[in-house]
Design a protein around this motif. Structure first.
Motif, PDB file in Angstrom:
ATOM      1  N   ILE A 228       0.877  -1.177   0.000  1.00 58.51           N
ATOM      2  CA  ILE A 228       0.000   0.000   0.000  1.00 58.51           C
ATOM      3  C   ILE A 228       0.909   1.220   0.000  1.00 58.51           C
ATOM      4  CG2 ILE A 228      -1.795   1.274   1.213  1.00 58.51           C
ATOM      5  CD1 ILE A 228      -2.656  -1.369   2.481  1.00 58.51           C
ATOM      6  N   PRO A 229       1.015   1.927  -1.139  1.00 57.79           N
ATOM      7  CA  PRO A 229       1.963   3.045  -1.227  1.00 57.79           C
ATOM      8  C   PRO A 229       1.529   4.229  -0.379  1.00 57.79           C
ATOM      9  CG  PRO A 229       0.623   2.929  -3.200  1.00 57.79           C
ATOM     10  CD  PRO A 229       0.292   1.713  -2.398  1.00 57.79           C
ATOM     11  N   GLY A 230       2.479   5.072  -0.065  1.00 59.01           N
ATOM     12  CA  GLY A 230       2.228   6.248   0.765  1.00 59.01           C
ATOM     13  C   GLY A 230       3.028   6.152   2.046  1.00 59.01           C
ATOM     14  N   HIS A 231       3.768   7.207   2.372  1.00 57.93           N
ATOM     15  CA  HIS A 231       4.616   7.187   3.559  1.00 57.93           C
ATOM     16  C   HIS A 231       3.774   7.179   4.827  1.00 57.93           C
ATOM     17  CE1 HIS A 231       7.806   8.195   6.373  1.00 57.93           C
ATOM     18  NE2 HIS A 231       8.682   8.036   5.406  1.00 57.93           N
ATOM     19  N   ASP A 232       4.172   6.368   5.797  1.00 54.79           N
ATOM     20  CA  ASP A 232       3.388   6.196   7.018  1.00 54.79           C
ATOM     21  C   ASP A 232       3.289   7.467   7.862  1.00 54.79           C
ATOM     22  OD1 ASP A 232       3.235   3.630   6.150  1.00 54.79           O
ATOM     23  OD2 ASP A 232       4.493   2.759   7.716  1.00 54.79           O
ATOM     24  N   ALA A 233       4.246   8.359   7.742  1.00 57.52           N
ATOM     25  CA  ALA A 233       4.234   9.588   8.534  1.00 57.52           C
ATOM     26  C   ALA A 233       3.486  10.728   7.842  1.00 57.52           C
ATOM     27  CB  ALA A 233       5.670  10.037   8.833  1.00 57.52           C
ATOM     28  N   MET A 234       2.981  10.474   6.621  1.00 60.92           N
ATOM     29  CA  MET A 234       2.333  11.522   5.837  1.00 60.92           C
ATOM     30  C   MET A 234       0.893  11.136   5.512  1.00 60.92           C
ATOM     31  SD  MET A 234       5.335  12.302   3.045  1.00 60.92           S
ATOM     32  CE  MET A 234       7.075  12.155   3.467  1.00 60.92           C
ATOM     33  N   LYS A 235       0.079  12.165   5.251  1.00 62.14           N
ATOM     34  CA  LYS A 235      -1.272  11.967   4.741  1.00 62.14           C
ATOM     35  C   LYS A 235      -1.477  12.914   3.566  1.00 62.14           C
ATOM     36  CE  LYS A 235      -2.986   8.780   7.425  1.00 62.14           C
ATOM     37  NZ  LYS A 235      -3.416   7.476   6.883  1.00 62.14           N
ATOM     38  N   LEU A 236      -2.140  12.393   2.527  1.00 68.23           N
ATOM     39  CA  LEU A 236      -2.385  13.173   1.311  1.00 68.23           C
ATOM     40  C   LEU A 236      -3.874  13.457   1.172  1.00 68.23           C
ATOM     41  CD1 LEU A 236      -1.534  14.348  -1.492  1.00 68.23           C
ATOM     42  CD2 LEU A 236      -1.861  12.048  -2.410  1.00 68.23           C
ATOM     43  N   VAL A 237      -4.209  14.737   0.968  1.00 72.19           N
ATOM     44  CA  VAL A 237      -5.584  15.153   0.673  1.00 72.19           C
ATOM     45  C   VAL A 237      -5.617  15.553  -0.794  1.00 72.19           C
ATOM     46  CG1 VAL A 237      -7.452  16.762   1.192  1.00 72.19           C
ATOM     47  CG2 VAL A 237      -5.956  15.941   3.034  1.00 72.19           C
ATOM     48  N   SER A 238      -6.345  14.784  -1.605  1.00 71.50           N
ATOM     49  CA  SER A 238      -6.381  15.037  -3.041  1.00 71.50           C
ATOM     50  C   SER A 238      -7.488  16.026  -3.394  1.00 71.50           C
ATOM     51  CB  SER A 238      -6.582  13.732  -3.812  1.00 71.50           C
ATOM     52  OG  SER A 238      -7.822  13.148  -3.459  1.00 71.50           O
TER      53      SER A 238
END
Length: 349
Positions: free
Chosen positions: A97-107
């Protein structure tokens, strides 16, 4: 992997690089293959400081959203590397599951929201059921922080674009990420509510030390809230620095046009105004003044009412300049004038 852990769980050969900014990119390139290869990023270098709001700004197709996705780990760079706390950011090839664990992306498109569920459920669903009281209290707190606690029992489908944006940010923040990434976060927010949302984000950064990285094409948004700007054009970073410095002392003519809608003149055009230069110059619209003169060498070519001010187009057959008239007043086309310039920015060779 916890937020403070290394990336070795995913990138086994990685060794931490010390003394780097929180997020550091070196020679990062991205190429989209197709009938013709498209270079979305071309060996860009950048550093994102912790606890600050950094904005990536540029016209459509400049590469800013691609850079955001590479930083998050959704895309793999064709060359170069991105590091978080000195460790490589894992990408699709490293994580299921891609995406850094310390970050969140709002598209932009609210893709993660369940439109037919209530606001409360959209946000609370991000927390486990192991401690229901903590889950309730934390959901209440984050909804209150973004000022949508009164919408808790409404369906997301029934909300305005600005309210949906706040729900998406709440979902991203409820697990206390270290970095919040936002792609055009104010696109669907009415102008009347945009300032409130910007101030709420700034307040959250001040209270929690959250690092925010956002993408925008609107100078008004980023100048109002960003601590640092990255200016992109055609897959390149052409300028970066403090917003105040980039507005008044841009290194690139593109930055002057983008942030200030500045008049960028060649040496020949500058000579029409009796300004000597061997390089391009920039004259911001607010530094162009005029006065009526019967025998003036210039005239008012057109004007556009903008509410509090009027944008005035003036010049002669060789030159056209844009100027601001504040407060707005009556302007007559073809009025003969003299042009006065109060400040000029000279670009380096």
């Amino acid at each position: 992997m916890s937020q403070k852990a290394t990336s070795c769980q995913y990138v086994f050969s990685d060794v931490q690089q010390p003394n780097l900014p929180l997020i550091h990119g070196q020679d990062v390139s991205c190429i989209f293959e197709g009938k013709e290869a498209v270079v979305a990023l071309n060996k860009v270098n950048f550093g994102i400081e912790e606890g600050k709001i950094t904005a990536i700004i540029g016209e459509s197709g400049s590469g800013k959203s691609t850079l955001l996705r590479i930083i998050y780990g959704l895309l793999e760079p064709a060359s170069g590397e991105v590091r978080y706390r000195g460790w490589l950011v894992p990408t699709r090839k490293d994580k299921l599951i891609p995406g850094h664990d310390a970050m969140k992306l709002v598209s932009q498109g609210f893709d993660d929201l369940n439109l037919y569920a209530k606001v409360w459920d959209n946000v609370a669903s991000q927390l486990p059921n192991t401690d229901l009281e903590r889950k309730r209290l934390k959901t209440e707190a984050v909804l209150a922080k973004l000022r949508i606690d009164h919408l808790a029992q409404k369906r997301v489908a029934d909300l305005s674009g600005g309210e949906k944006q706040r729900v998406a940010i709440c979902r991203a923040l409820i697990n206390d990420p270290e970095v919040l990434l936002m792609d055009e976060p104010f696109n669907q927010v009415d102008a009347a509510f945009r300032d409130d949302l910007q101030q709420d984000i700034q307040q959250i950064v001040a209270e929690t030390g959250l690092t925010v990285l956002l993408v925008s094409h609107d100078p008004a948004e980023v100048l109002a809230m960003a601590d640092y700007l990255i200016v992109m054009k055609n897959g390149l970073i052409v300028d970066q620095g403090n917003p105040h410095d980039l507005y008044y002392r841009p290194k690139n003519p593109y930055t002057a046009r983008l942030l200030a809608k500045s008049n960028v003149l060649t040496p020949e055009q500058a000579a029409v105004l009796k300004l000597e230069s061997q390089q391009l110059i920039a004259i911001h619209q607010e530094f162009v003044h005029w006065q009526e003169a019967e025998d003036g060498a210039f005239w008012i070519k057109d004007f556009r009412f903008r509410g509090m001010f009027t944008e005035v187009i003036l010049g002669n057959a060789q030159l056209t300049l844009h100027a601001l008239q504040y407060p707005a007043a009556e302007v007559k086309k073809n009025t003969r004038i003299d042009i006065l310039v109060s400040a000029v920015h000279y670009f380096e060779a």
